[in-house]
Write a protein that holds these residues in place. Sequence first.
Motif, PDB file in Angstrom:
ATOM      1  N   LEU A 192       9.047  -7.426 -14.585  1.00  0.00           N
ATOM      2  CA  LEU A 192       8.155  -8.574 -14.403  1.00  0.00           C
ATOM      3  C   LEU A 192       8.940  -9.880 -14.350  1.00  0.00           C
ATOM      4  CD1 LEU A 192       5.194  -7.593 -16.784  1.00  0.00           C
ATOM      5  CD2 LEU A 192       5.378  -7.263 -14.305  1.00  0.00           C
ATOM      6  N   GLY A 193       9.977  -9.990 -15.194  1.00  0.00           N
ATOM      7  CA  GLY A 193      10.817 -11.195 -15.183  1.00  0.00           C
ATOM      8  C   GLY A 193      11.564 -11.346 -13.877  1.00  0.00           C
ATOM      9  N   TYR A 194      12.083 -10.233 -13.367  1.00  0.00           N
ATOM     10  CA  TYR A 194      12.789 -10.280 -12.089  1.00  0.00           C
ATOM     11  C   TYR A 194      11.836 -10.690 -10.967  1.00  0.00           C
ATOM     12  CZ  TYR A 194      14.492  -8.589  -7.637  1.00  0.00           C
ATOM     13  OH  TYR A 194      14.823  -8.509  -6.314  1.00  0.00           O
ATOM     14  N   ILE A 195      10.639 -10.090 -10.926  1.00  0.00           N
ATOM     15  CA  ILE A 195       9.654 -10.440  -9.904  1.00  0.00           C
ATOM     16  C   ILE A 195       9.309 -11.922  -9.990  1.00  0.00           C
ATOM     17  CG2 ILE A 195       7.249 -10.122  -9.201  1.00  0.00           C
ATOM     18  CD1 ILE A 195       8.983  -7.861  -8.267  1.00  0.00           C
ATOM     19  N   ALA A 196       9.174 -12.447 -11.221  1.00  0.00           N
ATOM     20  CA  ALA A 196       8.855 -13.858 -11.405  1.00  0.00           C
ATOM     21  C   ALA A 196       9.955 -14.764 -10.852  1.00  0.00           C
ATOM     22  CB  ALA A 196       8.620 -14.151 -12.887  1.00  0.00           C
ATOM     23  N   CYS A 197      11.198 -14.441 -11.150  1.00  0.00           N
ATOM     24  CA  CYS A 197      12.319 -15.320 -10.779  1.00  0.00           C
ATOM     25  C   CYS A 197      12.706 -15.190  -9.313  1.00  0.00           C
ATOM     26  CB  CYS A 197      13.525 -15.021 -11.664  1.00  0.00           C
ATOM     27  SG  CYS A 197      13.282 -15.470 -13.394  1.00  0.00           S
ATOM     28  N   ILE A 204       0.819  -1.208   0.000  1.00  0.00           N
ATOM     29  CA  ILE A 204       0.000   0.000   0.000  1.00  0.00           C
ATOM     30  C   ILE A 204       0.854   1.260   0.000  1.00  0.00           C
ATOM     31  CG2 ILE A 204      -0.257   0.346   2.502  1.00  0.00           C
ATOM     32  CD1 ILE A 204      -2.963   0.628  -0.252  1.00  0.00           C
ATOM     33  N   ILE A 205       2.047   1.177   0.562  1.00  0.00           N
ATOM     34  CA  ILE A 205       2.897   2.367   0.607  1.00  0.00           C
ATOM     35  C   ILE A 205       3.324   2.799  -0.792  1.00  0.00           C
ATOM     36  CG2 ILE A 205       5.143   1.207   0.833  1.00  0.00           C
ATOM     37  CD1 ILE A 205       3.911   4.316   2.769  1.00  0.00           C
ATOM     38  N   SER A 206       3.343   1.821  -1.738  1.00  0.00           N
ATOM     39  CA  SER A 206       3.723   2.150  -3.111  1.00  0.00           C
ATOM     40  C   SER A 206       2.771   3.153  -3.726  1.00  0.00           C
ATOM     41  CB  SER A 206       3.762   0.869  -3.951  1.00  0.00           C
ATOM     42  OG  SER A 206       4.049   1.146  -5.289  1.00  0.00           O
ATOM     43  N   ILE A 262      13.911  -7.376  -3.860  1.00  0.00           N
ATOM     44  CA  ILE A 262      12.499  -7.601  -4.158  1.00  0.00           C
ATOM     45  C   ILE A 262      11.608  -6.507  -3.575  1.00  0.00           C
ATOM     46  CG2 ILE A 262      12.206  -9.132  -2.163  1.00  0.00           C
ATOM     47  CD1 ILE A 262      10.452  -9.594  -5.557  1.00  0.00           C
ATOM     48  N   ASN A 263      11.837  -6.148  -2.308  1.00  0.00           N
ATOM     49  CA  ASN A 263      10.979  -5.123  -1.704  1.00  0.00           C
ATOM     50  C   ASN A 263      11.302  -3.733  -2.218  1.00  0.00           C
ATOM     51  OD1 ASN A 263       9.362  -6.822  -0.281  1.00  0.00           O
ATOM     52  ND2 ASN A 263      10.375  -6.553   1.677  1.00  0.00           N
ATOM     53  N   ALA A 264      12.558  -3.514  -2.615  1.00  0.00           N
ATOM     54  CA  ALA A 264      12.900  -2.217  -3.218  1.00  0.00           C
ATOM     55  C   ALA A 264      12.101  -2.005  -4.501  1.00  0.00           C
ATOM     56  CB  ALA A 264      14.398  -2.153  -3.508  1.00  0.00           C
ATOM     57  N   ILE A 265      11.984  -3.069  -5.301  1.00  0.00           N
ATOM     58  CA  ILE A 265      11.205  -2.976  -6.540  1.00  0.00           C
ATOM     59  C   ILE A 265       9.725  -2.770  -6.217  1.00  0.00           C
ATOM     60  CG2 ILE A 265      10.519  -4.182  -8.648  1.00  0.00           C
ATOM     61  CD1 ILE A 265      13.435  -3.359  -8.654  1.00  0.00           C
ATOM     62  N   ILE A 266       9.215  -3.522  -5.231  1.00  0.00           N
ATOM     63  CA  ILE A 266       7.806  -3.416  -4.873  1.00  0.00           C
ATOM     64  C   ILE A 266       7.491  -2.039  -4.302  1.00  0.00           C
ATOM     65  CG2 ILE A 266       6.054  -4.263  -3.237  1.00  0.00           C
ATOM     66  CD1 ILE A 266       7.231  -7.072  -3.671  1.00  0.00           C
ATOM     67  N   TYR A 267       8.365  -1.552  -3.384  1.00  0.00           N
ATOM     68  CA  TYR A 267       8.133  -0.249  -2.779  1.00  0.00           C
ATOM     69  C   TYR A 267       8.163   0.874  -3.819  1.00  0.00           C
ATOM     70  CZ  TYR A 267       9.049  -2.188   1.924  1.00  0.00           C
ATOM     71  OH  TYR A 267       9.011  -2.888   3.085  1.00  0.00           O
ATOM     72  N   TYR A 268       9.159   0.794  -4.733  1.00  0.00           N
ATOM     73  CA  TYR A 268       9.446   1.944  -5.583  1.00  0.00           C
ATOM     74  C   TYR A 268       9.168   1.692  -7.069  1.00  0.00           C
ATOM     75  CZ  TYR A 268      11.724   3.377  -1.296  1.00  0.00           C
ATOM     76  OH  TYR A 268      11.985   3.688   0.015  1.00  0.00           O
ATOM     77  N   ALA A 269       8.339   0.676  -7.369  1.00  0.00           N
ATOM     78  CA  ALA A 269       8.027   0.390  -8.767  1.00  0.00           C
ATOM     79  C   ALA A 269       7.455   1.612  -9.501  1.00  0.00           C
ATOM     80  CB  ALA A 269       7.066  -0.795  -8.865  1.00  0.00           C
ATOM     81  N   PRO A 270       6.500   2.359  -8.918  1.00  0.00           N
ATOM     82  CA  PRO A 270       5.999   3.538  -9.641  1.00  0.00           C
ATOM     83  C   PRO A 270       7.090   4.570  -9.911  1.00  0.00           C
ATOM     84  CG  PRO A 270       4.510   2.953  -7.844  1.00  0.00           C
ATOM     85  CD  PRO A 270       5.762   2.139  -7.657  1.00  0.00           C
ATOM     86  N   THR A 271       8.021   4.741  -8.956  1.00  0.00           N
ATOM     87  CA  THR A 271       9.118   5.695  -9.140  1.00  0.00           C
ATOM     88  C   THR A 271      10.033   5.248 -10.277  1.00  0.00           C
ATOM     89  OG1 THR A 271       9.060   6.225  -6.783  1.00  0.00           O
ATOM     90  CG2 THR A 271      11.057   6.844  -7.989  1.00  0.00           C
ATOM     91  N   ILE A 272      10.369   3.946 -10.306  1.00  0.00           N
ATOM     92  CA  ILE A 272      11.236   3.409 -11.363  1.00  0.00           C
ATOM     93  C   ILE A 272      10.574   3.573 -12.723  1.00  0.00           C
ATOM     94  CG2 ILE A 272      12.304   1.302 -12.274  1.00  0.00           C
ATOM     95  CD1 ILE A 272      12.509   0.354  -9.327  1.00  0.00           C
TER      96      ILE A 272
END
Length: 461
Positions: free
Chosen positions: A357-362, A43-45, A268-278
């Motif tokens: 998406l590939g990174y999240i999958a693996c 939710i913080i994302s 993994i959490n860095a991507i989840i937290y900051y996916a919109p920023t990336i």
Amino acid sequence: MSRTTVPTRPRAAHPSPTTGRSVVTIAVVSALGGLLFGYDTGIISGALPTIADDFSLGDGGQQIVTSAIIGAVLSGRIAEHLGRRKAVLWSAGIFGVGALAAAVAPETWTLCLARLVLGLAVGLASQAVPLYVAEIAPPAKRGGLVVAFQLAVTLGILAAYLAGYALDENWRWMFGLGLVPALVLLAGMAALPESPRWLFTHRGPEAARAVLDQVRSDPAAVDTELSELAATAHEKGERGLRALRARWLRPALIAGIGLAVASQITGINAIIYYAPTILGDSGFGRSSAMLTTVGVGVVNFLMVALGIWLVDRIGRRKLLLVLLPGAVVCLAVMAAVFMGGHAPQGGARWLVVACILGYIACNGGSLSVVVWLAGPEMFPWKVRAVAVGVSTFAVWFVDLIVSLTTLSLTSALGVSGTFWLFTLMNLLAFLFTFRYVPETRGRSLEEIEGVLRSGTFRAMR
């Protein structure tokens, strides 16, 4: 100390056969603790950009709000003294309070305090739920049932992403909706039994038998399991943190805590937290970035669902060794795309999306699946709650470091340099798994402890 004896069950007193549905129900209900964890993580994302505007937060303030930790510091003692089930109940109640407090927070410090309360809850849940399910599940189904916790985590993240997309800038409602799974978990856990292994220690063999009769279809298997518990209870040794210094425990501690650390430093959490920023740095608008972030949640959920099926079929170790190289490749490609400091253009932007998406999958389908299973399986009975508490603390402590430094790293190293760093971390996680992580598939918890005591723990393949 005299050996613990297990009363023999009269043959006429056998309970009526049960199916595996009761233990599956227990796993599903308790896994709602993972839903709290995932919702709080995700939710913080969606809420962070609007919170930053409302409260005029810079990077440091955003990172402090993102950091939901504590809980794991006390989780081991709570689970050991009150019981695994009560620890989950406490986590649900605390989360509900934190969700309400975050929804009505009038200023920065009250919001940060509410996030710390939420961190206490999810830290406690992330220790207590896998421990509870691992101790109540039969060996053949233990992997999939424990990983149901991580599936619930990904479902919570996906629900948070959808809430963020649907509610747009209404971050108070985003936080407030977290009260719903907290209340469901509170009601569900109230009707579930305690862990038979905790009961064996604190209430005696008959209390443990009463629960095992509910969750095992074979009465003979119940007698065998109680006999193994009695034999393990006879082993001498300290309890608590001091017991973790024993030399024979070190291989399990290295493997369990090492995987806990790897699950976070690999990004993994860095991507989840900051996916919109990336994605924003890749040239996507806010709406497109948030919608693509929903795709991250969907892929994460599907891969963990696949992991539930694979973890008891190909094993924990093999799952890690097969998928982690894919995470390395995806991160390396993203690092290369962002080299030069320029936002990717044209098709390169969609290559970034594909690699995320590939990174999240693996990574999500391997480390995120195994990390919550490894500790409850590898650590021996008498120190299991404390040792799992230590490994859970490692998860959250490293998560804190990652969430506090990701934006700063991006500023210092650039997006490309940050991705190269995460590429290296995933490669090191693969090498660590190859060297230190054994295969525990299909073995009872007492059998794993016996192998650990014999000094052949790392030889399990």
